[in-house]
Design an enzyme around this catalytic site. Structure first.
Site, PDB file in Angstrom:
ATOM      1  N   LYS A   1      48.400 -73.012 -29.293  1.00 18.47           N
ATOM      2  CA  LYS A   1      49.415 -72.522 -29.812  1.00 18.47           C
ATOM      3  C   LYS A   1      50.755 -72.112 -30.187  1.00 18.47           C
ATOM      4  O   LYS A   1      50.333 -71.890 -28.129  1.00 18.47           O
ATOM      5  CB  LYS A   1      49.095 -71.678 -31.108  1.00 18.47           C
ATOM      6  CG  LYS A   1      50.054 -71.721 -32.812  1.00 18.47           C
ATOM      7  CD  LYS A   1      48.692 -72.798 -33.441  1.00 18.47           C
ATOM      8  CE  LYS A   1      49.523 -73.270 -35.043  1.00 18.47           C
ATOM      9  NZ  LYS A   1      48.529 -73.565 -35.792  1.00 18.47           N
TER      10      LYS A   1
HETATM   11  N1  GLU Z   1      48.937 -76.823 -37.367  1.00 18.13           N
HETATM   12  C1  GLU Z   1      47.658 -77.871 -38.067  1.00 18.13           C
HETATM   13  C2  GLU Z   1      46.608 -76.783 -37.393  1.00 18.13           C
HETATM   14  O1  GLU Z   1      46.616 -75.540 -37.329  1.00 18.13           O
HETATM   15  C3  GLU Z   1      47.825 -78.841 -37.041  1.00 18.13           C
HETATM   16  C4  GLU Z   1      47.097 -79.004 -35.641  1.00 18.13           C
HETATM   17  C5  GLU Z   1      47.630 -80.226 -34.967  1.00 18.13           C
HETATM   18  O2  GLU Z   1      47.554 -81.700 -34.830  1.00 18.13           O
HETATM   19  O3  GLU Z   1      47.262 -80.057 -32.880  1.00 18.13           O
HETATM   20  O4  GLU Z   1      45.428 -77.402 -38.001  1.00 18.13           O
END
Ligand code: GLU
Length: 434
Positions: A124
Site C-alpha cells: 500500500k
Molecule cells: N485500493 C484497492 C484495494 O484496497 C485496489 C488495490 C489494487 O487494485 O491493487 O483493494
C-alpha cells in the site's frame, strides 16, 4: 489447514485481552491476524514473519505549487509480503495518512489477494495531503514527484500500485507516464486502474462495488434474504460506494440512505440515485439532495435497514455503535471499517459481516486482470471481465463461508484463516534466503 475448533469457538466468546482503545491501525491488523493464527495453530516463527511488513519506505519530497512556493509532503510505500508474487495495492491521498495505517492496509492487501487466489503479495502507498485543496497542476506535480521517489521500489514484476481513496485513473496515468519516462520506454504493467485508452481494463472502475454486490448476493442466498425487499444503506459515496448503491438498486433493493464525508441523506421509501448522482456532480456532495432528509454520518450507520455497506474509511463501526446497528448484513466495501471489539458485538448479535478482504476484493481482482492484459497486450471485453470476476467472487465466498460454518468462526476469521494458511505455505516452501 489445521483448524482447532474448540479454540476457535473460545476465541469468539472470550473478551479480547489488553485492548487499548487508542491503539493504532496496524495493531488492529496484527490483532485480527493473531486471532486467525491461533485458530490455524500457526507456529511462532511463521507468526513472527507474517506479523511484520517486509519493507517500509518513507519519502519526504518537495512539490512546486501554483504560486511558485514549495511545499514538502510525506509519502509512504509499504510491502507486507512478497511470498506469493509481486506485491500489489493502491495509493491513497488523504490528510490523515500515517505509516501505521499504510502498514495495516498493506497487510490486509496480502490477505485479500490470498483470499481470492491472486498471485500477489500485499502493498500500500499513501501521501499525507488533502488533494481537494490542490489544483490539477499541483496534483500532477505531487504524483510525478512521489512516483519518482518510490520508483526503485515499484515495477510490473515487483510492486504494482493502483487507485485507492482520493486517487483515480488520471493519477494512475501520471504515475505510469512518470515511471515510463524515467525508465525510457512505456511500461503499462507498472500500475492498474489506468484510463482504458492507456491499457486500463474494461470494468475496473466498477469492480470494487460490483464484487461487493456479488458477495451480498451470495450472502442473501445462504441467509434466505430477498434482496428485492431488502433495504440498503451506503456510507461513503466514492468509487466503491456509489457503484455498490447503483447495483443494489438494479437488484430491486431500495437504497434508503447514502453519505459522504460531509453527511448523509435519507429517504425511507428509497432514494432516486440518478438524482443523488446529479446533485453530487453539481455540488460535490450528496448533502442537500432535496428529496431526502439530511442526517449525520453517525446516524447513517444505525438506520433501520437489512444491508449496510460501509464504503468510506476505517474504524467506523466500533464498540460505541455496534450495539445500535440494525442491519442483518454488513458488507465491508471499505478497508478496515470494523474494529475487533465491534466484530465481537456484531457476531454475538447475529449480524452477518462480509469482511473487507472478501467484500472489496473485486477491485484488486480486476486489477489483476488489467495487469495480465497489459503484460500480454491483449484486451478483454467487459463481459469477459465481469464474468471472470463473478466466478472468482462466488468461489471465494463459498470457500470462506464453508470455513466459517465448518469451524464455527465468523467470516473475518474464516477469510483470514484461509489467507494466512496460503501465504504461510508460500513462505514455508520458498524458505529463507540467504
Ligand atoms: N485500493 C484497492 C484495494 O484496497 C485496489 C488495490 C489494487 O487494485 O491493487 O483493494
Amino acid at each position: 489447514m489445521q483448524l482447532k475448533q474448540a479454540e476457535a469457538v473460545a476465541n469468539l466468546s472470550a473478551p479480547i485481552d489488553g485492548i487499548d482503545e487508542d491503539r493504532d491501525l496496524f495493531q488492529v491488523a496484527v490483532e485480527q491476524f493473531a486471532i486467525a493464527a491461533d485458530v490455524l495453530g500457526l507456529d511462532d516463527d511463521m507468526r513472527e514473519i507474517l506479523s511484520h511488513c517486509q519493507r517500509e519506505l518513507i519519502v519526504n519530497f518537495p512539490v512546486e505549487m501554483d504560486d511558485g512556493s514549495v511545499d514538502v509532503f510525506t509519502g509512504y510505500r509499504v510491502q507486507h509480503n512478497s511470498g506469493p508474487g509481486p506485491t500489489k495495492g493502491g495509493i491513497r491521498y488523504h490528510q490523515s495518512v500515517t505509516l501505521s495505517e499504510v502498514k495495516a492496509l498493506a497487510m490486509w492487501m496480502t490477505w485479500k489477494c490470498a483470499v481470492v487466489g491472486l498471485p500477489y503479495g500485499g502493498a500500500k502507498g499513501g501521501v499525507q495531503v488533502n488533494p481537494k485543496l490542490l489544483s490539477q497542476a499541483e496534483l500532477q506535480n505531487l504524483t510525478r514527484r512521489y512516483t519518482t521517489e518510490i520508483q526503485p521500489f515499484i515495477g510490473p514484476n515487483q510492486d504494482i500500485p493502483a487507485p485507492d481513496v482520493n486517487t483515480n485513473p488520471q493519477i494512475m496515468a501520471w504515475l505510469m507516464d512518470t515511471y515510463s519516462m524515467n525508465i525510457g520506454y512505456s511500461v503499462p504493467g507498472v500500475t492498474t486502474g489506468k484510463p482504458i485508452v492507456l491499457g486500463g481494463s474494461e470494468g475496473r472502475s466498477e469492480a470494487t462495488g460490483r464484487g461487493c454486490v456479488f458477495t451480498i448476493e451470495n450472502t442473501a442466498r445462504v441467509l434466505g434474504l430477498d434482496l428485492a425487499k431488502a433495504r440498503t444503506v451506503v456510507q461513503g459515496f466514492g468509487n466503491a460506494g456509489s457503484v455498490a448503491a447503483r447495483l443494489m438498486a438494479e437488484l430491486g433493493s431500495p437504497v434508503v440512505a447514502v453519505s459522504d464525508s460531509r453527511g448523509g441523506v435519507y429517504n425511507p421509501d428509497g432514494l432516486d440515485l440518478t438524482g443523488v448522482n446529479a446533485h453530487k456532480l453539481r455540488t460535490g456532495t450528496v448533502v442537500g439532495f432535496s428529496e431526502a432528509e439530511s442526517i449525520t454520518n453517525e446516524e447513517v450507520l444505525v438506520l433501520p435497514t437489512e444491508v449496510l455497506i460501509p464504503a468510506a474509511l476505517e474504524n467506523q463501526i466500533t464498540a460505541d455503535n455496534a450495539g445500535m446497528i440494525q442491519a442483518q448484513v454488513i458488507a465491508e466495501a471499505a478497508n478496515g471499517p470494523t474494529t475487533p471489539e465491534a466484530d465481537h458485538i456484531l457476531y454475538d448479535r447475529g449480524i452477518f459481516v462480509i469482511p473487507d478482504i472478501l467484500a472489496n476484493a473485486g477491485g484488486v481482482t480486476v486489477s489483476y486482470f488489467e495487469w495480465v492484459q497489459a503484460l500480454q497486450a491483449f484486451p478483454w471485453t467487459e463481459h469477459e471481465v465481469n464474468e471472470r470476476l463473478r466466478q472468482i467472487m462466488n468461489r471465494s465466498f463459498e470457500a470462506v463461508y464453508g470455513t466459517s460454518t465448518n469451524y464455527a468462526v465468523h467470516m473475518r476469521t474464516a477469510a483470514l484463516v484461509r489467507a494466512i494458511d496460503r501465504v504461510a505455505e508460500f513462505t514455508r516452501l520458498r524458505g529463507i534466503y540467504p
